[in-house]
Design an enzyme around this catalytic site. Structure first.
Site, PDB file in Angstrom:
ATOM      1  N   LYS A   1      35.369  32.137  42.339  1.00 41.43           N
ATOM      2  CA  LYS A   1      34.339  32.986  43.123  1.00 41.43           C
ATOM      3  C   LYS A   1      33.075  32.012  43.555  1.00 41.43           C
ATOM      4  CE  LYS A   1      36.146  37.217  41.911  1.00 41.43           C
ATOM      5  NZ  LYS A   1      36.226  38.678  41.189  1.00 41.43           N
TER       6      LYS A   1
ATOM      7  N   GLN B   1      32.847  41.098  36.897  1.00 39.68           N
ATOM      8  CA  GLN B   1      34.071  40.953  36.864  1.00 39.68           C
ATOM      9  C   GLN B   1      34.648  42.079  36.164  1.00 39.68           C
ATOM     10  OE1 GLN B   1      35.594  38.494  38.600  1.00 39.68           O
ATOM     11  NE2 GLN B   1      37.362  39.408  37.692  1.00 39.68           N
TER      12      GLN B   1
ATOM     13  N   ASP C   1      32.271  44.071  46.171  1.00 36.88           N
ATOM     14  CA  ASP C   1      33.681  44.401  45.870  1.00 36.88           C
ATOM     15  C   ASP C   1      34.210  45.581  46.596  1.00 36.88           C
ATOM     16  OD1 ASP C   1      35.043  42.372  44.122  1.00 36.88           O
ATOM     17  OD2 ASP C   1      33.922  43.420  42.469  1.00 36.88           O
TER      18      ASP C   1
END
Ligand code: NDP
Length: 277
Positions: free
Chosen positions: A49, A93, A116
């Site tokens: 990422k 995460q 997200d």
């Protein structure tokens, strides 16, 4: 002969488009990436990422917290990042260690920085067709279909899996694109028969090579979300590719199908967050 849907190529095209847009419009964006503990798979995802941010020309700020970080400490960091104007997107995460409630964490991230797309407000917006952040994996699948000239409108779409991050948002996105959608799960009766109806079959079941040719209508488009490491070290999906592919009109491979799209769509959301601000 089936068409191989090349997620690697399509994701690179999307990242190149973003890179151009960031440069042309002088977009300033920074993604905060929080990892708690040092799970090796999570470290790889986090590294990828950050690399993607660098590639498209936006900043990333890493927070690598020890395994024993408390829920309160993590929530405090999220509050600080929510209030920090230099941060456009916040990503924690998953999975987080067991002593931390992931739902509480997801709910604490400002919906304006929820790149997200997991916050209930983002999910609600998707559900009622309003503008907002969409979960990256299903959003990436829609891009794969569109950029491979697979039309969704009026098609029988079957999604296997109803998780909050893949199955449910996938079903909502297919519906928003005028597909006729069926969602299957572990209690579905006669799964093979239901799947065999599908013009577009999305497998997000989390079981290696479970979907064989018996589940697939001749000429269907098959999207494989699953990702599993086999004993020989190679990756495979939820679909038994060799068995299924000859019966499809198009199919995604694993690796190189859905996986790379997830990060590309995260970058789309980061740029969107910066523009919304
Ligand atoms: P979950 O385990 O959260 O969900 C699996 C779903 O499959 C559940 O809804 C479950 O039903 C259903 N299911 C399980 N067994 C069966 C069965 N025998 N018949 C029918 N349905 C069944 O997984 P995720 O949604 O998080 O992920 C799915 C897969 O996608 C995994 O392999 C994961 O690694 C992969 N993944 C890949 C990503 C990528 O970027 N490529 C991103 C995210 C996930 P029930 O609800 O009834 O339990």
């Amino acid at each position: 002969m089936y068409k191989l849907i090349d997620g690697k190529l399509i994701s690179t095209t999307i990242k190149d488009e973003l890179k151009q847009e960031v440069a042309d419009k002088n977009i300033k964006a920074t993604l905060a990436v929080i990892q708690v503990g040092n799970d090796p798979a999570s470290s790889v995802y986090v590294g990828n990422k950050k690399k993607a941010c660098e590639y498209i020309g936006i900043g990333s700020k890493s927070f690598e917290l020890p395994e024993e970080t408390t829920e309160e400490e993590l929530l405090k960091l999220i509050d600080e990042l929510n209030a920090d104007d230099s941060i456009n997107g916040i990503l924690v995460q998953l999975p987080v260690p067991k002593h931390i409630d992931d739902e509480k964490i997801i709910n604490r991230i400002s919906p304006l920085k929820d790149v997200d797309g997991f916050h209930p407000e983002s999910v609600g917006n998707l559900c009622i067709g309003q503008e907002g952040f969409v979960s990256c994996t299903p959003a990436g699948i829609i891009e794969l279909l569109k950029r491979s000239d697979v039309s969704i409108e009026g098609k029988e779409c079957v999604v296997i899996g109803r998780s909050n991050i893949v199955g449910k948002p996938m079903a909502l996105l297919l519906l928003a694109n005028n597909g006729t959608v069926t969602v299957c799960h572990s209690r579905t009766k006669d799964l093979k028969k239901v799947c065999k109806r599908a013009d577009i079959l999305v497998a997000a079941v989390g079981k290696p090579k479970m979907i064989t040719a018996e589940y697939v209508k001749e000429g269907a488009v098959v999207i494989d979300v699953g990702i599993h490491r086999m004993d020989n070290g190679k990756l495979c999906g939820d679909v038994d590719f060799d068995d299924v592919a000859p019966h499809t009109s198009a199919i995604t491979p694993v690796p190189g199908g859905v996986g790379p799209m997830t990060i590309a769509m995260l970058m789309v959301n980061c740029v969107k967050a910066a523009k919304r601000r």
